[in-house]
Design an enzyme around this catalytic site. Sequence first.
Site, PDB file in Angstrom:
ATOM      1  N   ALA A   1      45.269  36.739  35.813  1.00 49.60           N
ATOM      2  CA  ALA A   1      45.629  38.249  36.006  1.00 49.60           C
ATOM      3  C   ALA A   1      44.252  38.816  36.124  1.00 49.60           C
ATOM      4  O   ALA A   1      43.993  39.777  36.961  1.00 49.60           O
ATOM      5  CB  ALA A   1      46.628  38.489  35.058  1.00 49.60           C
ATOM      6  N   GLU A   2      43.383  38.525  34.934  1.00 49.77           N
ATOM      7  CA  GLU A   2      42.079  39.119  34.947  1.00 49.77           C
ATOM      8  C   GLU A   2      41.134  38.994  36.095  1.00 49.77           C
ATOM      9  O   GLU A   2      40.644  39.725  36.601  1.00 49.77           O
ATOM     10  CB  GLU A   2      41.393  38.996  33.421  1.00 49.77           C
ATOM     11  CG  GLU A   2      42.358  39.523  32.546  1.00 49.77           C
ATOM     12  CD  GLU A   2      41.883  41.167  32.240  1.00 49.77           C
ATOM     13  OE1 GLU A   2      41.005  41.588  32.982  1.00 49.77           O
ATOM     14  OE2 GLU A   2      42.425  41.559  31.527  1.00 49.77           O
ATOM     15  N   SER A   3      40.785  37.759  36.258  1.00 46.15           N
ATOM     16  CA  SER A   3      39.682  37.371  37.119  1.00 46.15           C
ATOM     17  C   SER A   3      40.030  36.404  38.261  1.00 46.15           C
ATOM     18  O   SER A   3      39.197  36.117  39.102  1.00 46.15           O
ATOM     19  CB  SER A   3      38.686  36.535  36.122  1.00 46.15           C
ATOM     20  OG  SER A   3      38.806  35.508  35.686  1.00 46.15           O
TER      21      SER A   3
ATOM     22  N   TYR B   1      49.630  45.666  35.327  1.00 47.55           N
ATOM     23  CA  TYR B   1      48.875  44.390  34.882  1.00 47.55           C
ATOM     24  C   TYR B   1      49.941  43.791  33.793  1.00 47.55           C
ATOM     25  O   TYR B   1      50.007  42.738  33.928  1.00 47.55           O
ATOM     26  CB  TYR B   1      47.769  44.943  33.927  1.00 47.55           C
ATOM     27  CG  TYR B   1      46.935  43.850  33.114  1.00 47.55           C
ATOM     28  CD1 TYR B   1      46.149  43.145  33.897  1.00 47.55           C
ATOM     29  CD2 TYR B   1      47.428  43.717  31.704  1.00 47.55           C
ATOM     30  CE1 TYR B   1      45.509  42.155  33.005  1.00 47.55           C
ATOM     31  CE2 TYR B   1      46.762  42.709  31.230  1.00 47.55           C
ATOM     32  CZ  TYR B   1      45.746  41.944  31.654  1.00 47.55           C
ATOM     33  OH  TYR B   1      45.268  40.918  31.007  1.00 47.55           O
TER      34      TYR B   1
ATOM     35  N   ILE C   1      46.589  35.352  31.428  1.00 48.20           N
ATOM     36  CA  ILE C   1      45.493  36.475  31.045  1.00 48.20           C
ATOM     37  C   ILE C   1      44.490  36.107  31.988  1.00 48.20           C
ATOM     38  O   ILE C   1      44.089  36.824  32.757  1.00 48.20           O
ATOM     39  CB  ILE C   1      45.152  36.727  29.635  1.00 48.20           C
ATOM     40  CG1 ILE C   1      46.438  37.037  28.762  1.00 48.20           C
ATOM     41  CG2 ILE C   1      44.032  37.766  29.599  1.00 48.20           C
ATOM     42  CD1 ILE C   1      46.741  38.350  28.900  1.00 48.20           C
TER      43      ILE C   1
END
Length: 280
Positions: free
Chosen positions: A172-174, A259, A169
């Site tokens: 993928a997010e940051s 995503y 997560i």
Amino acid sequence: MATTVAKVSQPSARYDAGRGAYNRAMFRPALNLALVLLALAMSASAEARTVYRCMRDGNVSLSTAPEPGSKCVAKHFEDNVAKVPNLWGELGTVKGTLYERQQDGRTVYGTRKLPGSTPVLAFTVETPKASPAHVGLGEVGKPRLEMFAFEFKAAAKKTGVEDAWLRAIAHAESGFDAAAVSPKGAQGVMQLMPAVSREYGVRNPMSSAESIDAGARHLKGLMRRYKGDLALVAAAYNAGIGAVAQFGGVPPYRETLAYVAKVQALHARYRTALGKKGRG
């Protein structure tokens, strides 16, 4: 709620497989996709005024007949097509295709590519501006096990959420950027929206420790809600619980679909990498 429209892009009534191109244009800009389906299905029978909202593998599609292998719900139209409801809800930016197929001796149209389907109409549906959905700032790549290893291990131990899932997560997010801020306003390593940060008592969203801890607690709640279905967990983390509830599964937002696929790919890589490290 703003009206969702489908912008027709290079549409046609039939597809020339030999040339690999559309051969008969019927340009209809700014059409609601439900209206497109209705127009294609319209005939003298009342049944032709029914469009099915179908679910398979967490994804929604529309069809003029129940899809084999999908769970479908019939949506009936009034005779006055001006009152046709928005069957999708507030879609994200979706670039898709309307397909034609033969089923039970009749022509059927739908937005899911099924065996024997022929492309008929390309469409795009715009993202609702208020949606928090975003593709994520990180890219699928080599696992970065050195990034915030202590924080991830601590959060995994505290919440019971798998270490590999937390890292996937965050990646993928940051891309593990503690100072990252998305165009939608998400902040920090776990890209928490301000409302989520407040809910979990985050004082400094740019603190990697606070962000990872809060993100893990948020994910634990989502995993409990969706009974461990990681695709729905990722979708809700990305687009919100409301969007998942609205569509009865993974929202068909372009951002969210990309995503979820990204997180799933990264999760597999981190599980493999952490397993090898444990055996080493």
